[in-house]
Motif scaffolding. Sequence first.
Motif, PDB file in Angstrom:
ATOM      1  N   GLN A   2       0.829  -1.206   0.000  1.00 18.00           N
ATOM      2  CA  GLN A   2       0.000   0.000   0.000  1.00 18.00           C
ATOM      3  C   GLN A   2       0.866   1.260   0.000  1.00 18.00           C
ATOM      4  N   ASP A  21       2.395   1.907  -3.369  1.00 16.05           N
ATOM      5  CA  ASP A  21       1.444   1.960  -4.488  1.00 16.05           C
ATOM      6  C   ASP A  21       1.705   0.837  -5.487  1.00 16.05           C
ATOM      7  N   GLU A  40       1.032  -2.491  -7.697  1.00 16.88           N
ATOM      8  CA  GLU A  40      -0.126  -2.840  -8.509  1.00 16.88           C
ATOM      9  C   GLU A  40      -0.790  -4.148  -8.075  1.00 16.88           C
TER      10      GLU A  40
END
Length: 337
Positions: free
Chosen positions: A146, A149, A151
Amino acid sequence: MMMKQILYFSLLIFLMSCVGSKDVLKKINGISYVASNEEIAESDVTPIVYLHANYVAIMPYGFVKNLDAPDIVYNSKKQWYGETLVGAKQYIQTLQQQNVNIMLKPQIWVWRGKYTGDIEMNSQTDWKTLEVSYSKFILEYAQLAQDKDIEIFCIGTELEQFITQRPEYWIGLIHKIKSIYRGKLTYAANWDEFKHTPFWEEMDFIGVDAYFPISYSKTPSVEDCRIGWKKHKLLMQHVSKTLNKPILFTEYGYRSVNFTAKEPWKSERNMTEVNLIGQANALGALYDEFWKEDWFAGGFLWKWHHNYDETKDKNNSRFTPQNKPAEDIIRAVYLNN
């Protein structure tokens, strides 16, 4: 008015084509990155970019002593740098700087390489201890996914007995992961496990470690392997269509050895007779069978080493395609998909 309509529809078609190429048509052309005992540099990413890989699986590790040991040891000073949280962060940052997407795939290693699918506790107490230990391990990396970021996050790899015997725990764990991480989720099921994994509805991809037996030939031809794929492919297509979820090969690959497609999961070091053509043919058949299917998301090649120049060994019988004929096949597929 007519000109405005033409411009509007032209823009709409353009936007639809962009969405389609990114979210539907573009495959996950991935590699599985081997954790090393040192940091990676921008120069280590260059061969990945040249391969036209758009995803890399980063694989930090937790370790258990044996198949019935409930405690997972991770982020230890005894581990290699790339197997730890700090190392995973550095790898991710370096790859992201080159616009490479990431699947974070924390894995368990059992001492002496015993199969993780056979992990099974001897008591309720040990099961509870394992659950607490695994949750701590996987949620720490969910937070990293998280924060960076990332995928795709893979919640586990080849843990068949753990999942079969503790399904309620896994559903609860998935909900905890989703409260932390907002990206796409998968689980890496072994090739003979995925058809009865109980929580695919909670995942974005049906993850398969695709070591299916497809040929008994010493040097399998492309056609041999394509024929061998038929029944496995039909089953995966059926599961995908039934659950309305794409298949993702969380691992796929072949060693450059004789009979490479007979039991592709084998990694014994006494398999030393090099067969580069068998590896290339088996990979070529896999791409022919899957990379144009709309229900297939792509996959992560097993495996790729950061020190590219050090893989120039004519006697390398391992999984890596680096500096072998197979690399050119992969590059052509990844360039055009």
